[in-house]
Scaffold this active site. Sequence first.
Site, PDB file in Angstrom:
ATOM      1  N   HIS A   1       0.834  -1.196   0.000  1.00 57.13           N
ATOM      2  CA  HIS A   1       0.000   0.000   0.000  1.00 57.13           C
ATOM      3  C   HIS A   1       0.876   1.256   0.000  1.00 57.13           C
ATOM      4  O   HIS A   1       2.093   1.197   0.122  1.00 57.13           O
ATOM      5  CB  HIS A   1      -0.987   0.023   1.178  1.00 57.13           C
ATOM      6  CG  HIS A   1      -0.396   0.320   2.519  1.00 57.13           C
ATOM      7  ND1 HIS A   1      -1.139   0.627   3.625  1.00 57.13           N
ATOM      8  CD2 HIS A   1       0.901   0.368   2.933  1.00 57.13           C
ATOM      9  CE1 HIS A   1      -0.354   0.850   4.653  1.00 57.13           C
ATOM     10  NE2 HIS A   1       0.873   0.702   4.274  1.00 57.13           N
TER      11      HIS A   1
ATOM     12  N   CYS B   1       5.637   6.172   4.485  1.00 57.47           N
ATOM     13  CA  CYS B   1       4.409   5.494   4.033  1.00 57.47           C
ATOM     14  C   CYS B   1       3.850   6.119   2.768  1.00 57.47           C
ATOM     15  O   CYS B   1       2.999   5.535   2.106  1.00 57.47           O
ATOM     16  CB  CYS B   1       3.349   5.506   5.136  1.00 57.47           C
ATOM     17  SG  CYS B   1       3.869   4.555   6.562  1.00 57.47           S
TER      18      CYS B   1
ATOM     19  N   HIS C   1       4.909   0.028  -0.472  1.00 55.06           N
ATOM     20  CA  HIS C   1       5.677  -0.855   0.411  1.00 55.06           C
ATOM     21  C   HIS C   1       4.716  -1.893   0.947  1.00 55.06           C
ATOM     22  O   HIS C   1       3.493  -1.736   0.852  1.00 55.06           O
ATOM     23  CB  HIS C   1       6.323  -0.055   1.560  1.00 55.06           C
ATOM     24  CG  HIS C   1       5.319   0.585   2.458  1.00 55.06           C
ATOM     25  ND1 HIS C   1       4.753   1.810   2.182  1.00 55.06           N
ATOM     26  CD2 HIS C   1       4.719   0.165   3.596  1.00 55.06           C
ATOM     27  CE1 HIS C   1       3.874   2.120   3.121  1.00 55.06           C
ATOM     28  NE2 HIS C   1       3.826   1.135   3.991  1.00 55.06           N
TER      29      HIS C   1
ATOM     30  N   HIS D   1       3.294  -4.963   3.826  1.00 55.51           N
ATOM     31  CA  HIS D   1       3.145  -5.392   5.216  1.00 55.51           C
ATOM     32  C   HIS D   1       2.673  -6.840   5.252  1.00 55.51           C
ATOM     33  O   HIS D   1       1.948  -7.283   4.364  1.00 55.51           O
ATOM     34  CB  HIS D   1       2.096  -4.555   5.956  1.00 55.51           C
ATOM     35  CG  HIS D   1       2.492  -3.134   6.173  1.00 55.51           C
ATOM     36  ND1 HIS D   1       3.357  -2.759   7.185  1.00 55.51           N
ATOM     37  CD2 HIS D   1       2.170  -2.003   5.520  1.00 55.51           C
ATOM     38  CE1 HIS D   1       3.527  -1.444   7.139  1.00 55.51           C
ATOM     39  NE2 HIS D   1       2.816  -0.957   6.132  1.00 55.51           N
TER      40      HIS D   1
ATOM     41  N   ASP E   1      -4.916 -10.638  -0.323  1.00 54.11           N
ATOM     42  CA  ASP E   1      -3.575 -11.226  -0.224  1.00 54.11           C
ATOM     43  C   ASP E   1      -2.777 -11.034  -1.523  1.00 54.11           C
ATOM     44  O   ASP E   1      -3.294 -11.285  -2.611  1.00 54.11           O
ATOM     45  CB  ASP E   1      -3.691 -12.724   0.093  1.00 54.11           C
ATOM     46  CG  ASP E   1      -2.347 -13.339   0.410  1.00 54.11           C
ATOM     47  OD1 ASP E   1      -1.516 -12.676   1.072  1.00 54.11           O
ATOM     48  OD2 ASP E   1      -2.111 -14.498  -0.005  1.00 54.11           O
ATOM     49  N   HIS E   2      -1.527 -10.579  -1.383  1.00 57.79           N
ATOM     50  CA  HIS E   2      -0.620 -10.343  -2.507  1.00 57.79           C
ATOM     51  C   HIS E   2      -1.157  -9.299  -3.494  1.00 57.79           C
ATOM     52  O   HIS E   2      -0.797  -9.302  -4.666  1.00 57.79           O
ATOM     53  CB  HIS E   2      -0.270 -11.657  -3.228  1.00 57.79           C
ATOM     54  CG  HIS E   2       0.744 -12.467  -2.467  1.00 57.79           C
ATOM     55  ND1 HIS E   2       0.456 -13.065  -1.260  1.00 57.79           N
ATOM     56  CD2 HIS E   2       2.038 -12.752  -2.727  1.00 57.79           C
ATOM     57  CE1 HIS E   2       1.522 -13.683  -0.821  1.00 57.79           C
ATOM     58  NE2 HIS E   2       2.511 -13.507  -1.692  1.00 57.79           N
TER      59      HIS E   2
ATOM     60  N   GLU F   1      -0.705  -4.338  11.745  1.00 59.15           N
ATOM     61  CA  GLU F   1       0.075  -3.929  10.580  1.00 59.15           C
ATOM     62  C   GLU F   1       1.548  -4.285  10.793  1.00 59.15           C
ATOM     63  O   GLU F   1       2.267  -4.631   9.866  1.00 59.15           O
ATOM     64  CB  GLU F   1      -0.087  -2.432  10.319  1.00 59.15           C
ATOM     65  CG  GLU F   1       0.450  -2.012   8.969  1.00 59.15           C
ATOM     66  CD  GLU F   1       0.005  -0.611   8.615  1.00 59.15           C
ATOM     67  OE1 GLU F   1      -0.855  -0.464   7.744  1.00 59.15           O
ATOM     68  OE2 GLU F   1       0.510   0.331   9.230  1.00 59.15           O
TER      69      GLU F   1
HETATM   70 NI    NI Z   1       2.514   0.908   5.508  1.00 61.38          NI
END
Ligand code: NI
Length: 137
Positions: free
Chosen positions: A17, A36, A42, A44, A82-83, A127
């Site tokens: 995200h 961010c 990036h 998580h 997911d992914h 997160e």
């Molecule tokens: Ni983040």
Amino acid sequence: MSNKVAVFRRESFNAAHRLYNPAWDEETNDRVFGKCAFPHYHGHNYDLVVKVVGVPDPGTGYVMDMKILSELIQQEIIERFDHRNLNLDTVEFRELNPTAENIALVIYRILRPLIDEKMELQVRLYETARNFVEYPA
Ligand code: NI
């Protein structure tokens, strides 16, 4: 004293995200969101804990069959996120900043209609190991 019991199911998903408010200039986004807001996203490893509260069924002794809860989370949440790049690949975050807060809200709104309304539902989203959110608060 009530006979309510809380049951929990933990699942995880990986997603990318970027936190960014398109109404602000780059400088403001950088100041508020720091790393961010990096334009190339990036990732998580999100840990999701879904809590269901209710009175155990007299027949099964279960508040909710955990296999059904697990399948529900897999089908509705993990398959969806997911992914994925949350900003680019999901309709839910096309116009909603994908903070942990907003992701938890979205997950709750997806699951709520699928779980018996007699049950209370709460979503906890990690997160990172140290940063996590809960909805409803
Ligand atoms: Ni983040």
